[in-house]
Every structure is written in structure tokens, then in C-alpha cells.
Design an enzyme around this catalytic site. Structure first.
Site, PDB file in Angstrom:
ATOM      1  N   LYS A 159       0.858  -1.191   0.000  1.00 39.41           N
ATOM      2  CA  LYS A 159       0.000   0.000   0.000  1.00 39.41           C
ATOM      3  C   LYS A 159       0.891   1.238   0.000  1.00 39.41           C
ATOM      4  CE  LYS A 159      -4.346   1.183   2.279  1.00 39.41           C
ATOM      5  NZ  LYS A 159      -5.152   0.977   3.486  1.00 39.41           N
TER       6      LYS A 159
HETATM    7  O1  G3P Z   1      -7.770   1.955   5.145  1.00 40.68           O
HETATM    8  C1  G3P Z   1      -8.164   3.237   4.834  1.00 40.68           C
HETATM    9  C2  G3P Z   1      -9.584   3.629   5.174  1.00 40.68           C
HETATM   10  O2  G3P Z   1     -10.456   2.570   4.964  1.00 40.68           O
HETATM   11  C3  G3P Z   1      -9.742   4.348   6.469  1.00 40.68           C
HETATM   12  O3  G3P Z   1     -11.079   4.494   6.864  1.00 40.68           O
HETATM   13  O4  G3P Z   1     -12.816   5.190   8.479  1.00 40.68           O
HETATM   14  O5  G3P Z   1     -10.396   5.751   8.932  1.00 40.68           O
HETATM   15  O6  G3P Z   1     -11.669   6.929   7.146  1.00 40.68           O
HETATM   16  P1  G3P Z   1     -11.506   5.653   7.914  1.00 40.68           P
END
Ligand code: G3P
Length: 220
Positions: free
Chosen positions: A88
């Protein structure tokens, strides 16, 4: 559409895997920190443990470096951990350069922190395997995260780009349905959003009635 779980928590990953519908896992440095995984050896061991649970499913492991040489070094180490590791890489200048390099070496990548169609075009040109637009975080700033997925899906299909759209920062069962409708190839979400898809009051009412009627029929 593939289902990934967005967590580094091993018991949640096992629970989703047991459901039989899991296609992979995404992690990020915040999710790893939440599990209190620190130190390179522990981090690598944790990624290996995740890879073992999901068997063939893709597991995104994020680099911390932000310079080209550092991203390449870290990515090569991560990719060596297991065949199903996807490196990633953040959507930054050196990240795009690194994605191009990884692609030429046959190392699969997930371009993360994507918030615009322009970034999506750049990642696809560089040869990213997956692209992660952050739906929930776009919504957080009162733009429309699902509209962004629709826009990217239209561009990718028109241009014939092979990069898979991995709708990330998914926060609810509704987001999953909307991402599927918008043309996402993959959604990554918390276990609670996946489990939320099960719920409907008419299912509960209907099942209760079926079981009651079955009991009545047994009593003659
Ligand atoms: O992995 C990245 C993403 O899915 C993060 O989600 O909820 O922290 O915005 P969030």
C-alpha cells in the site's frame, strides 16, 4: 464485487473469514497502532498472521516511507512476507514513481489516500493494482464520496484502465450498497458494516412466524 475487511484485528478477520465471503484485508498504520503492534519484527509477524488467516485473499500492508528509495526498500520487504501481500503506497509524487517501479517488477500495489478523479487517473497510468478512494472521509468534508467512485468507475471503463477500484473508508452497510451500485470492484469496511447487511426487521418477523407455525404443526 470483492469484500475486504478494513482492520488489523485478528479475531475480527477470523470472524469475517468464517463467514465464507471474505476476499481480503486492508490495513493502515492507524489500524496497526490500534492493535498496539510496534517494531518491525512484530509488524511483519502480524502481517504474516493475517495472510495465514485469509489464505489466498489479498492483504494490503502500507509503507511508512515517503521517499522513493525508502518506499521501494519497504515494499520489497513487505512483498517478500507472503504471495498475497499487496504493497500500500500513498498518493504522493514518489509514491506514483514507486507504483510504476513495483508494477515493472510484478509487485502488486494499492494506491491509498485518494480523494479525486485526477489522482485516480495518475495511479492507473502508473499501474496500480488497486486504487483506494476514501468514501467516508470525502463525506466528512461534505463532498460526496460515492459520486467520486461513480466518476472514477466511468473514467476507468471509458479508458480501459485495469486498476481495480477499492472503495475505502466505508462506514456503513448503505455505503457498501452504494459503492456496489457506483461500480466499485472492491469494498473494504469494518466487520460491523458487513454484518449490518444481514439485518432487516421483516426477516426477523418472517422467521419468527415460520418457526411458530412449524411448532404449531408439530402439535397437530
Ligand atoms: O484503510 C483506509 C480507510 O479505509 C480508512 O477508513 O474510516 O479511517 O476513514 P476511515
Amino acid at each position: 464485487m470483492k469484500f475486504f475487511i478494513d482492520t488489523a484485528n485478528l479475531s475480527e478477520i477470523k470472524e469475517a473469514q468464517d463467514l465464507g465471503i471474505l476476499d481480503g484485508v486492508t490495513t493502515n498504520p492507524s489500524l496497526m497502532a490500534k492493535e498496539k503492534i510496534t517494531g518491525q519484527a512484530n509488524v511483519f509477524a502480524h502481517y504474516k498472521a493475517i495472510c495465514d488467516i485469509v489464505e489466498d485473499g489479498d492483504v494490503s500492508a502500507e509503507v511508512i516511507s515517503t521517499d522513493f528509495e525508502g518506499i521501494i526498500k519497504e515494499g520489497k520487504e513487505l512483498a517478500k512476507l507472503a504471495d498475497n501481500i499487496v504493497v500500500k503506497v500513498p498518493m504522493i509524487k514518489d509514491g506514483i514513481k514507486a507504483i510504476k517501479w513495483f508494477d515493472s517488477e510484478g509487485i502488486r500495489t494499492n494506491c491509498t489516500l485518494v480523494f479525486s478523479a485526477g489522482q485516480a487517473i495518475l495511479a492507473a497510468k502508473a499501474g496500480a493494482t488497486y486504487l483506494s478512494p476514501f468514501v467516508g472521509r470525502v463525506d466528512d468534508v461534505t463532498w460526496d464520496g460515492i459520486k467520486l467512485i461513480e466518476e472514477i468507475a466511468a473514467i476507468y471503463s471509458m479508458q480501459g484502465y485495469m486498476t481495480e477500484i477499492l472503495a475505502a473508508s466505508i462506514r456503513s452497510p448503505l455505503h457498501i450498497v452504494q459503492a456496489a451500485k457506483a461500480g466499485a470492484d472492491v469494498v473494504t469496511c469494518p466487520l460491523s458494516s458487513i454484518m449490518g447487511l444481514l439485518n432487516h426487521p421483516l426477516t426477523d418477523i418472517g422467521l419468527k412466524k415460520f418457526l411458530e407455525d412449524h411448532q404449531k404443526s408439530l402439535q397437530g
